[in-house]
Scaffold this active site. Structure first.
Site, short mmCIF file in Angstrom:
data_model
loop_
_atom_site.label_atom_id
_atom_site.label_comp_id
_atom_site.label_asym_id
_atom_site.label_seq_id
_atom_site.Cartn_x
_atom_site.Cartn_y
_atom_site.Cartn_z
N ARG A 150 0.84 -1.13 0.02
CA ARG A 150 0.08 -0.07 0.01
C ARG A 150 0.80 1.13 -0.02
NH1 ARG A 150 -2.47 -3.51 3.72
NH2 ARG A 150 -4.48 -3.77 3.45
N ASP B 145 9.21 -6.43 -6.83
CA ASP B 145 8.21 -7.12 -5.67
C ASP B 145 8.00 -8.32 -6.66
OD1 ASP B 145 5.81 -8.14 -4.71
OD2 ASP B 145 5.74 -6.22 -3.86
N ALA C 55 10.19 1.15 6.42
CA ALA C 55 9.57 -0.01 6.71
C ALA C 55 9.88 -0.86 7.97
CB ALA C 55 9.59 -0.98 5.44
N ARG C 56 10.97 -1.57 7.91
CA ARG C 56 11.40 -2.26 9.12
C ARG C 56 12.82 -2.26 9.23
NH1 ARG C 56 7.22 -1.36 10.60
NH2 ARG C 56 5.37 -2.78 11.45
N ASP D 232 13.96 5.80 9.24
CA ASP D 232 13.04 6.14 10.31
C ASP D 232 12.92 4.88 11.13
OD1 ASP D 232 10.81 7.54 11.40
OD2 ASP D 232 9.61 6.18 10.55
N GLU E 202 16.23 -1.36 17.26
CA GLU E 202 15.42 -0.03 17.46
C GLU E 202 14.84 0.13 18.70
OE1 GLU E 202 12.41 0.66 14.31
OE2 GLU E 202 11.08 1.48 15.79
N HIS F 260 11.03 6.35 14.24
CA HIS F 260 9.93 5.77 13.86
C HIS F 260 8.66 6.69 13.97
CE1 HIS F 260 8.28 1.26 13.31
NE2 HIS F 260 7.70 2.09 12.82
N ILE F 261 8.65 7.82 12.94
CA ILE F 261 7.59 8.93 13.06
C ILE F 261 6.98 8.92 11.81
CG2 ILE F 261 8.77 10.24 14.96
CD1 ILE F 261 9.56 12.21 12.50
N ALA F 262 7.15 8.12 10.80
CA ALA F 262 6.52 8.18 9.46
C ALA F 262 5.25 7.80 9.60
CB ALA F 262 7.35 7.13 8.43
#
Length: 359
Positions: free
Chosen positions: A188, A209, A269-270, A293, A298, A317-319
């Site tokens: 998404r 992908d 993402a991660r 991010d 983390e 991690h604010i996105a």
């Protein structure tokens, strides 16, 4: 953004004077999250289309005081921190038909037994994708402008050979024109990022992908690519894949070495998708830039060299949705509940078969 149709109330919504005969619903959210996610208008819409139980299932479903509410519950509304829903909990909710999640992933929330019983599960991942894609577009632009390196040079009083405070010395390239942007994952968020960089920057996009192109390659400026080719050809690479057993350390030392000098890596993402040690070496050498991010671990340990690297920008991690952005999640969830109350299918159903390969 939430479309107009998502915000429309069903034609059958009751008037203030009519009895409210919608399905029975139960909130399984922390009160603080409920207040943050649902605006006053969204809460009114919710109460107009379902009959909300007087209690909330916050601490778990084993509270004896919840027994009648659980037995009557047809729609369970969940969010961050909601108790897990497994076989034992399903036994308490024989009438449950829908779980509406006011957040993204449901992997930690729902047991496979939920899908096996035919309960529809929907989530608000589409709404959460909006701020992440916006953040990523900003990162593409600021990364291409070398904003982080130049801000660091400004703060240290660096000047160029002509004495200007705008020291562009040694930068391999700068600017957003004619970029080639690599997007890893047609998720998404990845799909939104592709559309944004095409619409705003007119950039050429290479997409990797292994499962889908999400219809994005109908745009002649978007080309499906193998991962090595994408890494070798792109000025900016943005990661939007899920973290699974297959994708851990997707970008290791070998893959990062394919990126051209001066390339920019963005990860919203991660952290586990990227080998942190390999990335640290590439960034500290000055060969590539990074906007992170998310990291692994983390957060990074205090004093990690990536924090102070002039060509790296690390955020906590604010996105994803924060502050006023989380009301998008509530609006989407309420629109789903309105569809259920009107006898229509939800728009954001989670595909149980594909759950293992999504975020």
């Amino acid at each position: 953004m939430i479309s107009k149709s998502e915000g429309e109330s069903p034609a059958s919504a009751p008037t203030d004077s009519a009895p409210r005969l919608g399905p029975r619903a139960l909130l399984a959210l922390d009160p603080g999250m409920t207040a943050a996610v649902f605006t006053a208008q969204a809460r009114r819409r919710l109460e107009e289309c379902v009959r909300l139980g007087p209690r909330t299932a916050v601490g778990g479903f084993d509270d004896p005081a919840l027994r009648e509410d659980l037995a009557a519950c047809e729609v369970l509304i969940t969010g961050w921190g909601s108790p897990r829903l497994g076989p034992a909990e399903l036994e308490l909710m024989p009438r449950l038909r829908h779980v509406v999640h006011c957040a993204g992933t449901v992997k930690a929330l729902v047991d496979p037994a939920v899908f096996a019983r035919g309960v529809t599960v929907s989530n608000a991942a589409d709404a959460n994708a909006v701020p992440v894609a916006e953040y990523t577009l900003a990162a593409v632009i600021l990364g291409a402008k070398r904003a982080f390196t130049l801000a660091h040079r400004l703060s240290t009083g660096s000047v160029d050979e002509d004495g200007s405070h705008r020291d562009l010395t040694g930068l391999p390239w700068i600017g957003t024109r004619d970029l080639t942007v690599g997007v890893i994952g047609a998720s998404r968020i990845g799909a939104r990022v592709v559309r944004l960089v095409r619409e705003v920057l007119g950039a050429t996009v290479l997409l990797y992908d292994p499962y889908t192109d999400a219809g994005l390659t109908r745009d002649p400026g978007v080309h499906r690519s193998a991962l090595p080719e994408l890494l070798a050809r792109c000025d900016v690479v943005s990661v939007h894949a899920p973290l699974t057993a297959e994708t851990g350390n997707l970008l290791g030392a070998e893959q990062l070495a394919l990126m051209p000098d001066g390339a920019v890596l963005i990860n919203t993402a991660r952290g586990g998708l990227v080998d942190t040690e390999a990335l640290r070496r590439e960034v500290l050498s000055g060969r590539i830039d990074a906007v992170l991010d998310v990291t692994e671990p983390e957060p990074l340990e205090g004093g990690d060299a990536l924090y102070d690297a002039p060509n790296a920008f690390v955020t906590p991690h604010i996105a994803g949705a924060l502050g006023n952005e989380v009301t998008r999640l509530g609006d989407l969830a309420v629109a789903e509940v309105e569809r259920i109350a009107a006898g229509r299918p939800v728009r954001h159903a989670v595909d149980a078969a594909g759950l293992a390969r999504i975020a």
